[in-house]
Scaffold this motif. Structure first.
Motif: not given
Length: 117
Positions: A46-54, A56-65, A93-97
């Motif tokens: 999840a963090a890698l996808d956000v880092h590469h701006n992949l 479009q909307g919010k990215v969630g992580v199920l922590c306790l659920a 979306r594809l990242s710039k790289k």
């Protein structure tokens, strides 16, 4: 010659702005949209996808659920806006790289339930 501009930190909503935004969400006037929800074990991806701006909307992580939707308090309100909440579900979306490659491969997105947590 122009004066050098002072560096400003990025703006984050203060308490009042957050309160006003929450009211707009509660009224259904704005909708936080979800791209994808990850399990806790996949937080790194999840963090890698956000880092590469992949996303479009919010990215969630199920922590306790163990699954999505368990924190919903008003099922009727959620049902009314679920299409808008999931507007970007599965859209990446594809990242710039990757855009310079002639044959960029799309990311694999595993479809999940259309309910955001």
């Amino acid at each position: 010659m122009d004066e050098p501009q002072e560096h400003q930190e990025p703006h984050f909503a203060n308490y009042r702005e957050s309160w006003e935004a929450d009211k707009l969400i509660d009224k259904g006037l704005i909708h936080p949209t979800v791209s994808k929800v990850y399990t806790l074990e996949n937080t790194g991806q999840a963090a890698l996808d956000v880092h590469h701006n992949l996303h479009q909307g919010k990215v969630g992580v199920l922590c306790l659920a163990p699954e999505e939707g368990l924190g919903v308090r008003d099922e009727d309100k959620r049902a009314k806006h679920i299409d808008k909440i999931n507007r970007f579900r599965g859209i990446w979306r594809l990242s710039k790289k990757f855009t310079h490659r002639a044959r960029a491969r799309p990311l694999e997105v595993v479809p999940g339930p259309h309910v955001a947590g």
